[in-house]
Design an enzyme around this catalytic site. Sequence first.
Site, PDB file in Angstrom:
ATOM      1  N   SER A 125       0.831  -1.205   0.000  1.00 37.64           N
ATOM      2  CA  SER A 125       0.000   0.000   0.000  1.00 37.64           C
ATOM      3  C   SER A 125       0.863   1.251   0.000  1.00 37.64           C
ATOM      4  O   SER A 125       1.970   1.267   0.553  1.00 37.64           O
ATOM      5  CB  SER A 125      -0.888  -0.009   1.248  1.00 37.64           C
ATOM      6  OG  SER A 125      -1.498   1.243   1.455  1.00 37.64           O
ATOM      7  N   TYR A 149      -2.095   0.126  10.281  1.00 39.68           N
ATOM      8  CA  TYR A 149      -2.286  -0.593   9.017  1.00 39.68           C
ATOM      9  C   TYR A 149      -1.058  -0.423   8.114  1.00 39.68           C
ATOM     10  O   TYR A 149      -0.509  -1.407   7.592  1.00 39.68           O
ATOM     11  CB  TYR A 149      -3.534  -0.075   8.299  1.00 39.68           C
ATOM     12  CG  TYR A 149      -3.620  -0.492   6.852  1.00 39.68           C
ATOM     13  CD1 TYR A 149      -3.863  -1.824   6.506  1.00 39.68           C
ATOM     14  CD2 TYR A 149      -3.430   0.434   5.824  1.00 39.68           C
ATOM     15  CE1 TYR A 149      -3.928  -2.209   5.178  1.00 39.68           C
ATOM     16  CE2 TYR A 149      -3.496   0.050   4.491  1.00 39.68           C
ATOM     17  CZ  TYR A 149      -3.742  -1.268   4.178  1.00 39.68           C
ATOM     18  OH  TYR A 149      -3.801  -1.650   2.859  1.00 39.68           O
ATOM     19  N   LYS A 153       1.910  -3.265   6.732  1.00 39.31           N
ATOM     20  CA  LYS A 153       2.306  -3.467   5.336  1.00 39.31           C
ATOM     21  C   LYS A 153       3.815  -3.334   5.169  1.00 39.31           C
ATOM     22  O   LYS A 153       4.460  -4.127   4.474  1.00 39.31           O
ATOM     23  CB  LYS A 153       1.581  -2.467   4.430  1.00 39.31           C
ATOM     24  CG  LYS A 153       0.101  -2.736   4.271  1.00 39.31           C
ATOM     25  CD  LYS A 153      -0.163  -4.025   3.525  1.00 39.31           C
ATOM     26  CE  LYS A 153      -1.625  -4.221   3.192  1.00 39.31           C
ATOM     27  NZ  LYS A 153      -1.885  -5.502   2.489  1.00 39.31           N
TER      28      LYS A 153
END
Length: 337
Positions: A125, A149, A153
């Site tokens: 991402s 989050y 990643k």
Amino acid sequence: MKTILVTGGAGYIGSHTVVALQDGGYQVVILDNLCNSKLVVLNSIQKICSKTPVFYQGDIRDRTLLSKIFNNHSISGVIHFAGLKAVGESQSQPLKYYDNNVAGSITLLEEILKAKVDTFVFSSSATVYGEPGASQYQEDMPTAPINVYGRTKLMVEEILGDSAKANPGLKVACLRYFNPVGAHSSGLIGENPVGTPNNLMPYIGQIALGILPRLKVFGSDYPTPDGTGLRDYIHVDDLAIGHVLALDYLERNPGAITVNLGTGKPYSVLEMIATFEKVSGKKIPYDLVERRSGDLAEYYANSGLAKAVLGWQAKHGIERMCEDTWRFYSQLGAQGS
């Protein structure tokens, strides 16, 4: 014919990638725990491709199930989508995200190495960049994610990079993408999350169907042409093709690569709303509210490396993104979903 394991393959981006893989001549095995997807997607994939992928319902942290899949199928590569992705939830439930996204990826990677599978494409991402101080993101920029989050990643990217160095036969592609939108041109698959959507276009789609009342536009005083945030929205079909091209690249090239996938052209929230209204004929009521913490005024991809290395370039613009989204949601409405 090569067989690819797609984790999270019943989800939004995963299902479109499964279609692209099957259209490209690959056999596909899906592993999905259905925490944010629906089993009916398999029927839609079958209608689009005239063949159904093999499906296992389960979790990437289940070693027994992973071992069964690798024993039952001659897997030549893995595309890994199975991860939790709600930024707000990641902040309030960090351990849940580290367990699923990081520990789960480690378990998957261990079983891949045990099964002597040498090709791994990871769904990363643009959130790994954080706030780099520039609007256009390039792969060589420093990474400093500002939420849990994004940190999960980046951790998985680093784990994969270290594993590729320690295991010379392992080939890895980390694909950092921006804001996936749109749906398959058939209208049979698209972004239909479980519960209230966290992303812009499914929220707009549900407003158009009368399921949700109004949209909150976070921030109207950014230093942008209309005051709302500018984002690099990318059609999900373009994104799916990027994953297939990454697999093709890894068949010919050892080592690890990290590549942005984006259009390089940002659109504002109000532009997206106006275009959706134009193609759908539906009015999307919205309220301009305060900025959200951590949101940036503008960011978009430099995808030059993807073009040079993978031969990939986004093809679809904002109207196609909105047309396909509306086609998907209008069919959902006709089905009473």
